[in-house]
Design an enzyme around this catalytic site. Structure first.
Site, short mmCIF file in Angstrom:
data_model
loop_
_atom_site.label_atom_id
_atom_site.label_comp_id
_atom_site.label_asym_id
_atom_site.label_seq_id
_atom_site.Cartn_x
_atom_site.Cartn_y
_atom_site.Cartn_z
N ARG A 231 -7.12 11.01 -0.65
CA ARG A 231 -6.15 10.08 -0.39
C ARG A 231 -5.37 10.53 0.97
O ARG A 231 -4.27 10.33 0.97
CB ARG A 231 -5.02 10.13 -1.67
N SER B 153 -1.22 3.73 -9.07
CA SER B 153 -1.03 5.24 -9.26
C SER B 153 -0.05 5.77 -8.07
O SER B 153 -0.31 5.79 -7.09
CB SER B 153 -2.27 6.06 -9.15
N GLU C 275 2.27 8.49 -3.46
CA GLU C 275 1.12 8.23 -2.76
C GLU C 275 1.79 6.82 -1.89
O GLU C 275 1.21 6.66 -0.80
CB GLU C 275 0.25 7.57 -3.51
#
Length: 436
Positions: free
Chosen positions: A222, A314, A426
């Site tokens: 990520r 998420s 995120e």
């Protein structure tokens, strides 16, 4: 909205079950030009799913970030542009930078948490949606270039229909091609790092178009150099860039093999949904359907009537710890190897393990810190954890950016107090302090 549940089980190569006969192209001696990918009509592509908060060119001009994000929160925007050509896109960014106007490039709006104050700057969308077959041969595989504004799942659908292998595990992820390398999107054991070869981008520091090869992107879990330029002045060339980084992706080129079969299934949950053993390969269309079914069960496929999908997917990345740090975790806490997917050769080479690092599960930490599915800071609060998956912060209807920030901070503080691990959001935090 990228992370799949953490149930990855290492594969024992000696225990891999034999695969079904492949329909993949066979090398004809002396001929590296055939077979070419079929020219597949879009009507033969797999069925689509909703993947953008607002489709460019449709409806009234958005006036707030709430209209442009899947969390459906965020205040007014200063100015809004939908660029239909590359020059229009780069010129708008160049002019804004020259004038000192903040710039926010939005793809699908699925990775943004925006404040109620809004964004007093230029919000720009890349409205180009073009996919080109660059090369296609038995010997060299397939190269495809897609403009940054292309809906990611539409590229996945075309790839599956055209037998460009490797895209199916990333089915249903909201957003656009331009955002894919920034976050190095991934799910169910796959990452875009396995597929991408290079990126063409507008370098805001140098005011010119640049090409960035795979090795220059710095793709990790990520993460990428594109993303790091938001918070790391060294990567940004001596300054910080945000909420859009130094490099704005214009298009991306992918290099994959031809084939109708998936890579080896590496997640036990996905293998169970498919009814196969770990390590088997299945038709990519079947893999897509299984992935979408699992994502829907977690509220990870956009659906306007399902408030569990009014989210950024998420919300926290899975913590990457040193082996010494991981020792302090409870014995039953998940521990996974950290792997480098930029080194994958699809169908040939698996992702190598990065020694000395351990990945644990953000979802496990959140759940075991006392934040259960559906948790709200107070009864009836309009922001809460998903009723299907604790890793998603959701808008239950009428939530504000402040409501979601309060929920975010409550979860971060609770996990830190219980386990000494600070979770990293995120999504890009527009108008908020980025806790990363």
């Amino acid at each position: 909205m990228t992370t799949a549940p953490d149930d990855r089980t290492p594969i024992d190569p000696s225990a891999v079950a034999p695969t079904a006969p492949s329909r993949e192209p066979q090398l004809v001696e002396g001929d590296c030009t055939v077979p070419l990918s079929a020219d597949v009509d879009p009507s033969a592509w797999p069925e689509p799913v909703q993947a953008l908060a607002h489709v460019p060119g449709t409806g009234a001009r958005p006036s707030s970030l709430a209209e442009l994000t899947t969390l459906r929160v965020g205040g007014p925007v200063g100015s809004y542009v939908e660029a239909t050509t590359r020059s229009e896109l780069t010129e708008a960014i160049r002019e804004a930078d020259a004038a000192g106007t903040p710039v926010l490039v939005i793809g699908g709006g699925s990775n943004i948490m925006a404040s109620d104050a809004g964004f007093d700057g230029l919000v720009i969308r890349d409205a180009r949606a073009e996919v080109s077959l660059v090369s296609d041969s038995v010997c060299g595989g397939v190269e495809i270039t897609a403009t940054a504004g292309t809906t990611w799942d539409d590229l996945v659908r075309e790839a599956i229909a055209s037998e460009w292998a490797g895209f199916a595990p990333l089915s249903g992820i909201p957003g656009t091609v331009g955002a894919a390398p920034v976050q190095n999107i991934g799910a169910y054991g796959a990452e875009v790092a396995e597929l991408i070869a290079s990126v063409r981008a507008w370098d805001r520091l140098r005011n010119r178009v640049v090409w960035l090869a795979l090795g220059e992107l710095g793709l990790a879990y990520r993460d990428s150099r594109l993303k790091q330029s938001l918070t790391d002045a060294e990567v940004g060339g001596g300054r910080l860039w945000g909420p859009t980084g130094r490099w704005v992706v214009l298009d991306a080129t992918f290099a994959v093999r031809q084939g109708s079969l998936s890579s080896r299934v590496a997640y036990s949950q996905l293998a169970g949904a498919l009814g196969v053993e770990l390590g088997e390969r299945v038709p990519e269309r079947e893999l897509r359907e299984a992935v979408l079914k699992l994502r829907r069960s977690k509220g990870m496929v956009l659906d306007g009537v399902d408030h569990d999908t009014w989210s950024a997917g998420s919300f926290f990345t899975n913590p990457i710890l040193t082996e010494d740090q991981a020792v302090s975790l409870p014995e039953d806490a998940p521990r996974f190897p950290v792997t480098d997917h930029s080194q994958v050769v699809l169908g040939t080479k698996e992702a190598p393990v990065i020694e000395g690092l351990v990945k644990t599960s953000a979802a496990w930490l959140i759940d075991h810190a006392g934040f259960t599915k559906g948790f709200t800071v107070e009864p009836g609060a309009p922001a809460g954890l998903s009723t299907k998956h604790v890793l998603a912060l959701t808008n239950r209807g009428g939530a504000t950016g402040a409501d979601l920030a309060r929920l975010r901070d409550e979860v971060v503080a609770g996990v830190r107090e219980r386990y000494g691990v600070t979770l990293t959001p995120e999504p890009v935090q527009v108008g908020f302090q980025d806790l990363s």
